[in-house]
Design an enzyme around this catalytic site. Structure first.
Site, PDB file in Angstrom:
ATOM      1  N   SER A 107      21.783 -52.369  55.510  1.00 53.75           N
ATOM      2  CA  SER A 107      22.222 -51.189  57.081  1.00 53.75           C
ATOM      3  C   SER A 107      21.107 -50.626  57.701  1.00 53.75           C
ATOM      4  CB  SER A 107      24.195 -49.947  56.312  1.00 53.75           C
ATOM      5  OG  SER A 107      24.249 -49.752  57.191  1.00 53.75           O
ATOM      6  N   ASP A 358      32.282 -57.608  55.921  1.00 47.52           N
ATOM      7  CA  ASP A 358      31.975 -56.699  56.493  1.00 47.52           C
ATOM      8  C   ASP A 358      31.441 -56.016  57.971  1.00 47.52           C
ATOM      9  OD1 ASP A 358      29.715 -54.111  56.998  1.00 47.52           O
ATOM     10  OD2 ASP A 358      28.033 -55.278  56.408  1.00 47.52           O
ATOM     11  N   HIS A 388      29.295 -54.913  52.679  1.00 47.67           N
ATOM     12  CA  HIS A 388      28.454 -53.744  53.284  1.00 47.67           C
ATOM     13  C   HIS A 388      27.087 -53.844  51.796  1.00 47.67           C
ATOM     14  CE1 HIS A 388      26.039 -52.163  56.360  1.00 47.67           C
ATOM     15  NE2 HIS A 388      26.373 -50.905  56.032  1.00 47.67           N
TER      16      HIS A 388
END
Length: 427
Positions: A107, A358, A388
Site C-alpha cells: 500500500s 484489491d 491487498h
C-alpha cells in the site's frame, strides 16, 4: 526488529501510516524468506506515526503547521536513508558494496519501497512494492471511479444479488434517518452505541462506505485480524449473512455485524472508533490532504455506491483550511512519476505486485501488465486471487496458487538483486 544477520544482506520494511507493530505482525513473508538469504529484517516506523512523534505527543506534533509541516514523503524517505547508513556503519560494520538492502512494503509502504529504490539507488538494491497505487495522483489516473467499480465486482462475484442490496440500502437509510422513528430503527438494527441523530445517520452511511472498501481490501482466503477480526473470504460471508431478510436494511445490518463484531465480544457499534486502532488517522488525514491526494469518485450507474464526484479544487480548499497549510496535489506526480505521470523509464529493480480483488490495484501498475515500465528488471504481476498485499503476508495453507507463484517470482528477483556486484575494473 532484527531477526538474523550473517551475510550483510537485509530486508527493510519502509513503514506505513500507523504503528510499526501492526505492519510487522502482518508482513510475515519477509520473515519467511530471511533465513534463505541469511539476512536481517528491519522495520522502521514512519515519522508522525505510532510513538515516532517528533514533538513528543500526537497532539503536540499536530498542534500547528510549524510542527506538522515536517510530515512529508521526502522527509520520511530521508529518515529511512539515514537509518540505512547508520545500520551499515554501526550494526553490520560492512562496506556499502557488501551490504545489499531490499525494501519491502504494501500500500503506502509499497509506494515508499519503490520510491526508495528510485531516489536512493546507491543505498537500496531492489524493492518489493505490493499493492502500491503509484499512478493514482491528480493528473495521472482519469478514471477516479475505478476503485468502487472493482469493489462492486468483488461483491457481485461473491453473490450475484449482493451489490443490488447494498445499492438499495443508501436511499432507505437516508429516508429512515429523516424521522425519529426511523433513526431509532437504524440504531436498533445496527446496534449502535449511541442513539442516532441526523449527524449519526450520516456517520453510519460513511462507516458502511468505509466498511465495504476495507472488506474488499482484506478479502483474504483465511481468517485475519488486520483491519478487523474477520473470517476467511469476508466479502462472501457478508453477502451470505444478508440473506436473512428480503428487507435491504435488515439484510445489510446483519452483514455489517460480521465486520463490526465477528468475535461477538463487542456490546455495540461505536461509529466514532476505528477497528484498526493502530492506524494513524491524524497523520494520514494530514498527508492525504496536502500531499498524498488519491482522487476517488463513485457513480451509481456503474457501481453500488452513492454518486460522489471528486472535485480537486474544493478538496484542496477544505484541506488547506483544515490544516492551515498549502496543498501540493501535483508534486508527487512530478517528483516520482515524470511529467506525464507514468515515466519510470529511469528506474530499475522494482517488483510490482497487485491483487485482482484489491480496490487499489486500479491505481497501480496492474493497468499496464504487458508494457515495459522501467529501465530494467521491474517485474509486474497481477495476483488473480489476491486482495491487498496478500503476497506480503505469512505463508498459509489456504494461499491460492496465484500468490504462491508471485512470491516465487519475488524471491527470484531478490536473488538477482543480492548477487555479488561485478568486479571493479581499475583503469
Amino acid at each position: 526488529a532484527v531477526v538474523s544477520t550473517q551475510s550483510g544482506h537485509y530486508g527493510r520494511d519502509t513503514g506505513n501510516e500507523g504503528a510499526i507493530e501492526l505492519f510487522a505482525q502482518n508482513t510475515g513473508f519477509i520473515f519467511d524468506i530471511a533465513p534463505a538469504f541469511d539476512a536481517a529484517v528491519v522495520f522502521a516506523e514512519h515519522r508522525y506515526y505510532g510513538v515516532s512523534m517528533p514533538f513528543g505527543s500526537l497532539n503536540e506534533s499536530f498542534s500547528d503547521w510549524t510542527k506538522s509541516r515536517y510530515l512529508t514523503v521526502e522527509q520520511a524517505m530521508a529518515d529511512f536513508a539515514e537509518n540505512i547508513v547508520w545500520l551499515r556503519k554501526t550494526y553490520f560494520k560492512s562496506d556499502d558494496y557488501v551490504t545489499r538492502v531490499i525494501t519491502f512494503g504494501g500500500s503506502y509502504g509499497g509506494m515508499l519501497a519503490a520510491w526508495m529504490r528510485a531516489k536512493y539507488p546507491g543505498l537500496v538494491q531492489g524493492a518489493i512494492a505490493a499493492s502500491a497505487p503509484v499512478w493514482m495522483f491528480p493528473g495521472m489516473s482519469q478514471d477516479t471511479a475505478a476503485p468502487y467499480r472493482l469493489i462492486t465486482e468483488v461483491f457481485r462475484d461473491a453473490q450475484s444479488d449482493c451489490p443490488a442490496k447494498i445499492s438499495k440500502s443508501w436511499d432507505m437509510i437516508t429516508k429512515m434517518g429523516g424521522t425519529k422513528t426511523g433513526r431509532n430503527q437504524l440504531s436498533k438494527l445496527f446496534r449502535t452505541c449511541k442513539q442516532l441523530d441526523s449527524d449519526g445517520v450520516v456517520a453510519l452511511s460513511n462507516w458502511l462506505n468505509g466498511m465495504y472498501f476495507d472488506m474488499a481490501m482484506v478479502n483474504y482466503p483465511y481468517p485475519t485480524s488486520f483491519l478487523a477480526d474477520l473470517p476467511a473470504w469476508p466479502v462472501k460471508e457478508f453477502c451470505k449473512r444478508t440473506n436473512v431478510s428480503d428487507d435491504a436494511i435488515t439484510a445489510i445490518a446483519a452483514g455489517a455485524q460480521m465486520y463490526s463484531n465477528y468475535t461477538g465480544q463487542l456490546r455495540c457499534l461505536d461509529l466514532d472508533s476505528d477497528p484498526a486502532g493502530d492506524l494513524g488517522m491524524t497523520g494520514w488525514d494530514f498527508q492525504a490532504c496536502l500531499e498524498m491526494i488519491l482522487p476517488i469518485s463513485s457513480n451509481r450507474s456503474t457501481d453500488m455506491f452513492p454518486d460522489e464526484q471528486f472535485d480537486l479544487e474544493s478538496y484542496v480548499a477544505y484541506c488547506e483550511e483544515r490544516w492551515n497549510s498549502t496543498a501540493r496535489p501535483f508534486w508527487l506526480k512530478y517528483y516520482f512519476g515524470g511529467g506525464d505521470g507514468y515515466d519510470f523509464s529511469g528506474f530499475s529493480n522494482i517488483f510490482f505486485s497487485n491483487g485482482r480483488l484489491d480496490p487499489w490495484a486500479v491505481g497501480g501498475t496492474a493497468l499496464i501488465l504487458d508494457e515495459d515500465i522501467c529501465l530494467s528488471d521491474c517485474p509486474n504481476v497481477l495476483i488473480e486471487d489476491g486482495a491487498h498485499h496478500l503476497d506480503l503476508r505469512s505463508s498459509n495453507p489456504a494461499d491460492p496458487e496465484s500468490v504462491l507463484m508471485a512470491r516465487k517470482l519475488e524471491v527470484e528477483a531478490i536473488k538477482r538483486w543480492t548477487s555479488p556486484p561485478a568486479t571493479k575494473v581499475e583503469l
